[in-house]
Design an enzyme around this catalytic site. Structure first.
Site, PDB file in Angstrom:
ATOM      1  CG  ASN A  11     -33.248  13.718   5.001  1.00  0.00           C
ATOM      2  OD1 ASN A  11     -34.526  12.927   4.911  1.00  0.00           O
ATOM      3  ND2 ASN A  11     -33.430  14.643   5.616  1.00  0.00           N
ATOM      4  N   GLY A  41     -31.858  14.040  12.401  1.00  0.00           N
ATOM      5  CA  GLY A  41     -32.630  13.456  13.214  1.00  0.00           C
ATOM      6  C   GLY A  41     -31.518  12.379  13.642  1.00  0.00           C
ATOM      7  CG  ASN A  43     -26.977  13.302   9.542  1.00  0.00           C
ATOM      8  OD1 ASN A  43     -26.977  12.384   9.831  1.00  0.00           O
ATOM      9  ND2 ASN A  43     -26.997  14.070   9.470  1.00  0.00           N
ATOM     10  CB  THR A 217     -22.357  26.913  16.303  1.00  0.00           C
ATOM     11  OG1 THR A 217     -23.478  26.404  14.895  1.00  0.00           O
ATOM     12  CG2 THR A 217     -22.550  25.192  17.087  1.00  0.00           C
ATOM     13  N   GLY A 249     -22.417  20.072  12.178  1.00  0.00           N
ATOM     14  CA  GLY A 249     -23.892  21.456  13.722  1.00  0.00           C
ATOM     15  C   GLY A 249     -24.565  19.879  14.290  1.00  0.00           C
ATOM     16  CG  ASP A 250     -26.906  17.300  11.816  1.00  0.00           C
ATOM     17  OD1 ASP A 250     -27.663  17.924  12.002  1.00  0.00           O
ATOM     18  OD2 ASP A 250     -26.803  16.927  10.674  1.00  0.00           O
ATOM     19  CB  ALA A 280     -17.947  15.853  11.048  1.00  0.00           C
ATOM     20  CB  SER A 289     -18.570  12.743   8.267  1.00  0.00           C
ATOM     21  OG  SER A 289     -19.044  13.969   9.080  1.00  0.00           O
TER      22      SER A 289
HETATM   23  O1  RIB Z   1     -27.797  18.851   8.182  1.00  0.00           O
HETATM   24  C1  RIB Z   1     -27.208  18.163   7.425  1.00  0.00           C
HETATM   25  C2  RIB Z   1     -28.275  16.819   7.003  1.00  0.00           C
HETATM   26  O2  RIB Z   1     -29.600  18.184   6.527  1.00  0.00           O
HETATM   27  C3  RIB Z   1     -28.070  15.986   5.476  1.00  0.00           C
HETATM   28  O3  RIB Z   1     -27.664  14.779   6.239  1.00  0.00           O
HETATM   29  C4  RIB Z   1     -28.913  15.984   5.039  1.00  0.00           C
HETATM   30  O4  RIB Z   1     -30.206  14.987   5.291  1.00  0.00           O
HETATM   31  C5  RIB Z   1     -30.565  17.367   5.736  1.00  0.00           C
HETATM   32  O5  RIB Z   1     -31.288  16.521   6.358  1.00  0.00           O
END
Ligand code: RIB
Length: 301
Positions: A11, A41, A43, A217, A249-250, A280, A289
């Site tokens: 995104n 994805g 991230n 988490t 979380g990512d 982050a 981040s």
């Molecule tokens: O988890 C964060 C993400 O959620 C953001 O980067 C945004 O694009 C959404 O997909």
């Protein structure tokens, strides 16, 4: 070197910082708006690459300039982008409000992410994979097809069910590691998750359904890991001053995947993931981040 395949969203995030969120009908001024590369994805792929993983991204961007920019940026991070398709139309967008507490509200426009279909995902990408990482920002049929291919190839799936959508019972045995936050655990288990013990109960439901490992988490509390062999590990969070929790979380998931694939014990991977997420949240933006492995190791020292 670890081999991680991430199948998921990419995104462009439009992020406005606000003191408080507006109420319906209200117009407010932001403190500033920035564009950041995001998508759960993408991230997670960048987080795994910065943590030392050898990462291949499978996803879809649109024909707009955002798609080209995201592709270039991820390539620079060392992510193999050969699995990314270009679809007619717009790249996925996320409209994000970050308040003074560092919390966020996100509205997604799926764009090209919604066009990532089973046929766009070649099994050839999975042959050398150690783990395959999935989230819920692409069509469910695509995720399901990947999970079934992974099962047939005996590859481990790490699934982050965000945004939360009910998981059919017969899908749970296809999941190696389920990583979810408290609100996702609450929605998907149907149990309130207000304490560590609640999180254990919710996680046990998924283990009883056939998932091998569950990580819940718990934000500033830390994380809880349980597996089907009876292990239970609570990892406290590192206390930091959060300015933007977007992609925490990512970051956790990507770093965890890379550490596990590098042969680290689960306890070590959880500690590294927790440190990466802590760093982050002290920075603005999603991919912007995410720390490198060196930064995580320096933080832990
Ligand atoms: O988890 C964060 C993400 O959620 C953001 O980067 C945004 O694009 C959404 O997909």
């Amino acid at each position: 070197m670890s081999r991680i395949v991430v199948v998921g969203s990419m995104n462009m995030d439009v992020v406005s910082r606000v003191t408080n969120y507006p109420v319906p009908g209200e117009t407010i001024k932001s403190k500033g708006t920035e564009f950041h590369y995001g998508g759960k994805g993408a991230n997670q792929a960048v987080a795994a690459a910065r943590a030392g993983g050898h990462v291949t991204m499978i996803g879809a961007v649109g024909t707009d300039a955002f798609g080209t920019d995201i592709m270039k940026s991820m390539q620079l991070q060392g992510v193999n982008m050969s699995g990314v398709s270009v679809k007619p139309g717009s790249t996925g967008m996320a409209y994000i409000l970050v308040n003074d507490a560092g919390q966020n509200q996100i509205v997604l426009t799926e764009g090209s992410n919604g066009l990532l279909l089973e046929d766009d995902v070649s099994q050839a990408f999975f042959d050398k994979a150690q783990v395959i990482v999935l989230q819920n920002e692409i069509p469910w049929e695509t995720n399901l097809s990947v999970m079934k291919q992974a099962k047939a190839l005996e590859k481990k799936v790490i699934f982050n069910p965000a945004p939360a959508v009910r998981i059919p019972e017969d899908v749970l045995p296809l999941i190696g590691t389920l990583v979810l936050n408290e609100s996702e655990a609450e929605y998907l288990s149907g149990r309130p998750v207000e304490s560590n013990e609640d999180a254990v109960q919710a996680a046990r439901d998924f283990i009883d359904g056939g998932v091998r490992e569950v990580i819940v988490t718990l934000g500033s509390q830390g994380s809880l890991y349980i597996d089907n062999a009876g292990s239970r590990i609570f990892t406290p969070a590192f206390p930091v001053q959060a300015v933007d929790t977007t992609s925490a979380g990512d970051t956790f998931i990507g770093c965890y995947a890379a550490c596990i694939c590098s042969g680290n014990p689960v306890e070590t991977a959880l500690r590294y993931a927790s440190a990466a997420a802590a760093i982050a949240v002290t920075r603005h933006g999603a991919q912007a981040s995410i720390p490198s492995l060196e930064e995580v190791e320096a933080f832990l020292r």
